[in-house]
Design a protein around this motif. Sequence first.
Motif, mmCIF file in Angstrom:
data_model
loop_
_atom_site.group_PDB
_atom_site.id
_atom_site.type_symbol
_atom_site.label_atom_id
_atom_site.label_comp_id
_atom_site.label_asym_id
_atom_site.label_seq_id
_atom_site.Cartn_x
_atom_site.Cartn_y
_atom_site.Cartn_z
ATOM 1 N N LEU A 168 10.299 47.417 74.545
ATOM 2 C CA LEU A 168 10.896 46.082 74.582
ATOM 3 C C LEU A 168 10.039 45.118 75.409
ATOM 4 O O LEU A 168 9.939 43.930 75.090
ATOM 5 C CB LEU A 168 12.314 46.157 75.154
ATOM 6 C CG LEU A 168 13.316 46.940 74.299
ATOM 7 C CD1 LEU A 168 14.669 47.005 75.008
ATOM 8 C CD2 LEU A 168 13.466 46.320 72.921
ATOM 9 N N THR A 169 9.410 45.636 76.466
ATOM 10 C CA THR A 169 8.519 44.803 77.279
ATOM 11 C C THR A 169 7.283 44.396 76.477
ATOM 12 O O THR A 169 6.837 43.244 76.536
ATOM 13 C CB THR A 169 8.092 45.557 78.547
ATOM 14 O OG1 THR A 169 9.256 45.911 79.310
ATOM 15 C CG2 THR A 169 7.165 44.707 79.404
ATOM 16 N N ALA A 170 6.735 45.346 75.729
ATOM 17 C CA ALA A 170 5.516 45.074 74.968
ATOM 18 C C ALA A 170 5.757 44.089 73.836
ATOM 19 O O ALA A 170 4.861 43.317 73.478
ATOM 20 C CB ALA A 170 4.948 46.383 74.417
ATOM 21 N N ARG A 174 9.962 33.124 72.423
ATOM 22 C CA ARG A 174 10.819 33.232 73.605
ATOM 23 C C ARG A 174 12.286 33.188 73.200
ATOM 24 O O ARG A 174 12.679 32.404 72.344
ATOM 25 C CB ARG A 174 10.531 32.095 74.581
ATOM 26 C CG ARG A 174 9.212 32.235 75.306
ATOM 27 C CD ARG A 174 9.065 31.138 76.364
ATOM 28 N NE ARG A 174 7.822 31.272 77.086
ATOM 29 C CZ ARG A 174 7.462 30.475 78.089
ATOM 30 N NH1 ARG A 174 8.270 29.474 78.449
ATOM 31 N NH2 ARG A 174 6.320 30.653 78.716
ATOM 32 N N ARG A 196 7.821 41.545 73.776
ATOM 33 C CA ARG A 196 8.151 40.176 74.206
ATOM 34 C C ARG A 196 7.021 39.176 73.986
ATOM 35 O O ARG A 196 7.267 38.070 73.489
ATOM 36 C CB ARG A 196 8.576 40.180 75.681
ATOM 37 C CG ARG A 196 9.964 40.736 75.920
ATOM 38 C CD ARG A 196 10.399 40.550 77.351
ATOM 39 N NE ARG A 196 10.544 39.130 77.684
ATOM 40 C CZ ARG A 196 10.794 38.685 78.907
ATOM 41 N NH1 ARG A 196 10.907 39.530 79.915
ATOM 42 N NH2 ARG A 196 10.915 37.388 79.125
ATOM 43 N N TRP A 248 -0.834 44.799 73.782
ATOM 44 C CA TRP A 248 0.630 44.853 73.713
ATOM 45 C C TRP A 248 1.084 45.630 72.487
ATOM 46 O O TRP A 248 2.056 46.405 72.546
ATOM 47 C CB TRP A 248 1.212 43.439 73.680
ATOM 48 C CG TRP A 248 1.137 42.710 74.982
ATOM 49 C CD1 TRP A 248 0.445 41.566 75.252
ATOM 50 C CD2 TRP A 248 1.781 43.076 76.212
ATOM 51 N NE1 TRP A 248 0.618 41.191 76.558
ATOM 52 C CE2 TRP A 248 1.430 42.104 77.175
ATOM 53 C CE3 TRP A 248 2.606 44.130 76.599
ATOM 54 C CZ2 TRP A 248 1.880 42.153 78.494
ATOM 55 C CZ3 TRP A 248 3.061 44.196 77.904
ATOM 56 C CH2 TRP A 248 2.704 43.213 78.827
ATOM 57 N N LEU A 256 14.807 38.371 72.349
ATOM 58 C CA LEU A 256 15.570 39.523 72.824
ATOM 59 C C LEU A 256 16.922 39.132 73.390
ATOM 60 O O LEU A 256 17.787 39.994 73.561
ATOM 61 C CB LEU A 256 14.760 40.296 73.870
ATOM 62 C CG LEU A 256 13.433 40.876 73.376
ATOM 63 C CD1 LEU A 256 12.755 41.672 74.482
ATOM 64 C CD2 LEU A 256 13.637 41.749 72.143
ATOM 65 N N VAL A 273 12.168 50.930 77.415
ATOM 66 C CA VAL A 273 11.897 49.739 78.214
ATOM 67 C C VAL A 273 10.484 49.234 77.963
ATOM 68 O O VAL A 273 10.249 48.020 77.832
ATOM 69 C CB VAL A 273 12.106 50.051 79.714
ATOM 70 C CG1 VAL A 273 11.624 48.892 80.584
ATOM 71 C CG2 VAL A 273 13.578 50.332 80.003
ATOM 72 N N LEU A 274 9.525 50.144 77.876
ATOM 73 C CA LEU A 274 8.139 49.747 77.614
ATOM 74 C C LEU A 274 8.005 49.071 76.247
ATOM 75 O O LEU A 274 7.291 48.070 76.101
ATOM 76 C CB LEU A 274 7.218 50.965 77.678
ATOM 77 C CG LEU A 274 6.808 51.454 79.069
ATOM 78 C CD1 LEU A 274 5.964 52.715 78.951
ATOM 79 C CD2 LEU A 274 6.032 50.369 79.812
ATOM 80 N N ALA A 329 3.306 49.048 72.562
ATOM 81 C CA ALA A 329 4.545 49.210 71.796
ATOM 82 C C ALA A 329 4.492 50.461 70.934
ATOM 83 O O ALA A 329 5.477 51.219 70.849
ATOM 84 C CB ALA A 329 4.794 47.974 70.933
#
Length: 494
Positions: A249-251, A258, A253, A216, A261, A246-247, A220
């Motif tokens: 922000l996805t990486a 939790r 997470r 991850w 974001l 998008v990638l 990022a």
Amino acid sequence: MTSDTSTAGILSRPYLLATVGACALVFLSAFESLAVTTIMPLVSRDLDGASLYALAFAGPLATGVMGMVAAGNWSDRRGPAAPLYSSVALFVVGLLIAGMAGTMEILVLGRLVQGLGGGAMTVALYVLVARVYPPVLHPKIFAAFAASWVVPSLVGPFAAGVVAQLSSWHWVFLGVVGLVVPALLMVVPAVRGIRSGAASESVGEPIPWAFGRMGWAALAAVAVLGLNLSAEVPGVGGAIAVVALVLALTAVRPLVPRGTLTARRGLPSVILVRGLASAAFFGAEVYLPYLLTERYAFTPTFAGLTLTGAALAWAGASAVQGRLGARLVDALAVKIGAALVLVAVISTLVTAAFALPAAVAIGGWILAGAGMGLMYPRLSVMTLALSTPENQGFNSAAMSISDSLGGALSLALTGLVFTAFTTTNSFAGVFALTAVIAVVGVLIAPRVAAPRAAAPRAAAGRVAAGRAGEGARQGVSRAEASAPDAEPELTRNA
């Protein structure tokens, strides 16, 4: 390594070489980081590299996250020796590549390697602290690390400007190389006395490689690099930028708590505000010397003094909040700090947009340093106060990752704006974007206060963290990514 911990200090015989060597490595890393901000406008002009200007800053932050995660995991498996030696080697190789670069592309490559080594080196040093120094000395060595950031903040920008003017910007990189090796050699005796990792100290299974987290982190970093380079791809650059964002922000997470974001109240908002503060501050700071040299004909030396003023304000505000302790509520300190950063970024925006005197931006940036010095230590304190012993490491790492990636993403976006706008409006566009980020930070800052059910546990640690952990800029906070793979005691005293 044994000693009477009730009387021994970090400069006593058992720890002297390790203390001096480790502080020297922190000092050199800090000096190089601050010096590059001063000379980069000159480097960009010399190498015709305006389009890669932002990547030269964002890239090392992104690869540094990879180094943090990998070195922490490696240190827990085998101890900090191999990660420390490898990271210093990478740092030196990066300096050599950048120092001998004849094109901006080669310089950026050197910066990427340097960032990878620098991030890993910071983690390895903090694991070294956990393994070599008794807990009673942790606050003192952390304070020494913080002080190792103060001095470069004061002299680094000015010294780099002088070297660039009198000799060549190449020596700002190459000059550090000759100092890194002696610093490392002083740490070697302490490293030799460390057992080979946590696995050898437990009867359970060896600590596994954290390939998931490393993956991850790598994703990022690649996304940040892709975002920076998207403007170079005609026709589909916009689509690449969106996918890369998008990638990224996805990486991130899986690397943060939790709700981060979505600005969930409490710890998630603490982590998010940390990233937003980094994004607003550093996204604007790297362009301030550029503005002063291009528009106001400042020499690199005097442009660098602007950063020194902000560094002084950062250190001063950090000391003040440490002395105030519980008399200044954490959430209030964060809100005031976020507001000061916003005011400062707006001052740079109006200066660039309306050609105001340079003093407006310079004076405003001193407020930015004060805001960061007030806010950063309290965000660290709140992170620990809202953590349990089981997740202190993960949460501290999340704060550092948010810090680094926030700055990296901001620099990537400001780089796109800078190249997209006309020469007249490019600086104003950059500062407008960072002002928007600062506004979001101000809006989310009130959400850092935890729900009443999650009352802070670390009131007693507030003063210690404020004074020892973050006396200047990010010396300690950036290194806290070592915590998930180091020892909880390390994080508790950072």
